[in-house]
Design an enzyme around this catalytic site. Structure first.
Site, mmCIF file in Angstrom:
data_model
loop_
_atom_site.group_PDB
_atom_site.id
_atom_site.type_symbol
_atom_site.label_atom_id
_atom_site.label_comp_id
_atom_site.label_asym_id
_atom_site.label_seq_id
_atom_site.Cartn_x
_atom_site.Cartn_y
_atom_site.Cartn_z
ATOM 1 N N ILE A 27 1.994 5.938 -5.476
ATOM 2 C CA ILE A 27 2.841 6.901 -4.776
ATOM 3 C C ILE A 27 2.160 8.257 -4.587
ATOM 4 C CG2 ILE A 27 5.028 8.166 -4.897
ATOM 5 C CD1 ILE A 27 5.288 5.272 -4.054
ATOM 6 N N PRO A 28 1.442 8.818 -5.572
ATOM 7 C CA PRO A 28 0.783 10.114 -5.326
ATOM 8 C C PRO A 28 -0.160 10.090 -4.124
ATOM 9 C CG PRO A 28 0.826 9.664 -7.680
ATOM 10 C CD PRO A 28 1.312 8.423 -7.002
ATOM 11 N N HIS A 83 -12.898 4.455 -1.287
ATOM 12 C CA HIS A 83 -13.165 3.294 -2.138
ATOM 13 C C HIS A 83 -14.671 3.039 -2.239
ATOM 14 C CE1 HIS A 83 -8.869 2.372 -1.985
ATOM 15 N NE2 HIS A 83 -9.074 1.453 -2.895
ATOM 16 N N TRP A 95 0.819 -1.212 0.000
ATOM 17 C CA TRP A 95 0.000 0.000 0.000
ATOM 18 C C TRP A 95 0.851 1.259 0.000
ATOM 19 C CZ3 TRP A 95 -4.704 -0.196 -1.540
ATOM 20 C CH2 TRP A 95 -5.467 -1.339 -1.338
ATOM 21 N N GLN A 96 2.090 1.167 0.430
ATOM 22 C CA GLN A 96 2.977 2.326 0.411
ATOM 23 C C GLN A 96 3.624 2.562 -0.953
ATOM 24 O OE1 GLN A 96 5.767 1.423 3.513
ATOM 25 N NE2 GLN A 96 4.454 2.211 5.160
ATOM 26 N N ASN A 97 3.576 1.577 -1.842
ATOM 27 C CA ASN A 97 4.366 1.673 -3.070
ATOM 28 C C ASN A 97 3.592 1.497 -4.366
ATOM 29 O OD1 ASN A 97 7.467 1.692 -2.231
ATOM 30 N ND2 ASN A 97 6.398 0.336 -0.813
ATOM 31 N N TRP A 98 2.354 1.056 -4.327
ATOM 32 C CA TRP A 98 1.664 0.837 -5.591
ATOM 33 C C TRP A 98 1.034 2.129 -6.119
ATOM 34 C CZ3 TRP A 98 -3.222 0.736 -7.948
ATOM 35 C CH2 TRP A 98 -4.282 1.163 -7.156
#
Length: 459
Positions: free
Chosen positions: A347-348, A383, A342-345
């Protein structure tokens, strides 16, 4: 490459150019109210102008900070509520159009929230510098000993590398004197129409006074990204043309829920249609079999969307705007923990949550666990916001799926390591999303088709 080029040329010769932009614009101008999603996107400019006007008044000192904050909060609240009321009120808004409009308004909400915060940080920093300068004039020795006040805020709060707080303001009481705090704020504030619209279109959610810029537009890179987007769109369209006459497309083809991903329409729709009866009868073995059959095409859709949006589209926009920060994703496929994924998929979004939500909560005394839970709760809300409102039904499947990431992240990080953790992350992606898809499709089918059929069959 040659096969795709031949297919592209063959369909171009057979069907021609079927989408005429001029004709689309003329149809919109003739009857704009038949395009409610497009009208919603156009109306969003009002909220941008309100934020710009508020920041201009705050920069000039003609508006108090508390009143300015109230105006911003009202503006941001309307950004979230106005499209919801429009989508739920107008039956002409399709699920795809509603999802697109709500996505635009969600992005605008996050951008204007960052715009508000960064300009406030800038004003606070300028005021702190102005107070430091006034103290240095009254007591130079103590100021030199202290080294001046230092205020640190996240983000790039410099304007093209200049320290505007010591700028000489023409027309001040005497040439060469230091600027007054109000004058400093006027010089330092970059609240202009081109500035805010550049930020509105830039592929980032975090506002900065001085964005990194590339030297020029690379035409080769730009054309490659354009060909990728056109190729994927053309593949969707060709597949849709080939499958639209097939009887298995059924009601899902007409609703347009999966029209965007028609590359696997003939693969997914029969599986989903055959899943309705096991779901209604609560046949768990058949439900599991349908779920596993749906996992592969659903994950293929997700991967295509990820590449088309985060790589092709965002790099295309960044290249046109000469936007220098191209870190839109990192190596999420190597994730060994759910948290790393969740931290990297995305980034914005991660940068926005870290800068404007997670770290402010920590500074206010919240623990890391509470702050992480608050971030996941906010993400779960958006979501559900982007799914339930366009479908006009509220089932909380997306919300619960996001909140389930918290215990999953704890289990994976505590009991699984290395390749086992990576396998758990991929398994949650491949299996978790089809569960939510089946739940929403089943509920949408029951609400919009079984009830209609029952009403038509009633005497």
């Amino acid at each position: 490459v040659l096969s795709n080029a031949r297919l592209f040329l063959e369909n171009l010769l057979r069907y021609g150019i079927l989408v005429d932009p001029i004709q689309v614009v003329s149809l919109f101008l003739k009857d704009p109210y038949s395009w409610p999603a497009v009208c919603l996107v156009i109306v969003s400019n009002i909220f941008i102008l309100v934020a710009l006007y508020t920041e201009r008044r705050l920069a000039m000192g003609s508006l108090g900070e508390q009143l300015g904050l109230l105006i911003h909060m009202i503006n941001l609240s309307i950004i979230l509520c106005f499209p919801v009321a429009t989508v739920l009120t107008l039956p002409s808004v399709t699920p795809v159009g509603g999802a697109f409009a709500l996505g635009v308004y969600t992005i605008l909400f996050l951008k204007l929230y960052s715009y508000k915060d960064v300009n406030r940080w800038c004003r606070e920093g300028m005021r702190a510098k102005a107070r430091s300068l006034s103290r240095s004039l009254s007591c130079p020795s103590s100021a030199s000993a202290d080294g001046g006040a230092h205020v640190s805020y996240p983000g790039n709060l410099s304007i093209k590398g200049e320290h505007r707080s010591t700028a000489v303001v023409p027309g001040s009481r005497r040439q060469g004197s230091l600027a007054e705090p109000a004058e400093v704020l006027n010089v330092a504030s970059p609240v202009s129409l081109p500035d805010v619209y550049y930020f509105a279109f830039a592929p980032t959610l975090c506002y900065e006074l001085n964005f990194p810029r590339s030297a020029s537009v690379r035409m080769g890179f730009l054309l490659r990204r354009l060909f990728e987007m056109v190729g994927v769109t053309r593949l969707h369209y060709v597949s849709f043309q080939c499958s639209s006459s097939h009887s298995a497309t059924g009601w899902l083809n007409t609703t347009g829920i999966f029209g965007e991903f028609s590359v696997v329409l003939k693969w997914m729709v029969p599986i989903i249609r055959s899943s309705m009866k096991p779901l209604q009868e609560m046949d768990y073995s058949r439900m599991m079999e349908r779920l596993l059959r749906l996992a592969v095409p659903n994950h293929l859709i997700w991967l295509i969307f990820f590449y088309c949006f985060f790589h092709s589209s965002m790099n295309f926009v960044a290249e046109i705007l000469r936007f220098g920060d191209r870190e839109f994703y990192r190596d999420w496929w190597n994730s060994e923990t759910v948290t790393y994924f969740w931290q990297n998929w995305n980034i914005p979004v991660h940068k926005w949550c870290l800068r404007h939500f997670y770290k402010p909560l920590l500074r206010k005394g919240a623990s890391k666990l509470v702050s992480q839970a608050a971030v996941f709760f906010t993400s779960a809300f958006f979501h559900e916001y982007l799914v339930s409102v366009p479908l006009r039904m509220f089932r909380l499947w997306a919300f619960m799926g996001m909140m389930a990431q918290l215990p999953l992240a704890w289990i994976v990080s505590r009991y699984l390591r290395g390749n086992y953790g990576n396998a758990a992350v991929w398994l949650s992606l491949i299996i978790g999303q089809p569960i939510a898809v089946l739940m929403y499709v089943h509920d949408y089918y029951v609400i919009n088709h079984l009830e209609e059929a029952a009403d038509q069959g009633a005497p």
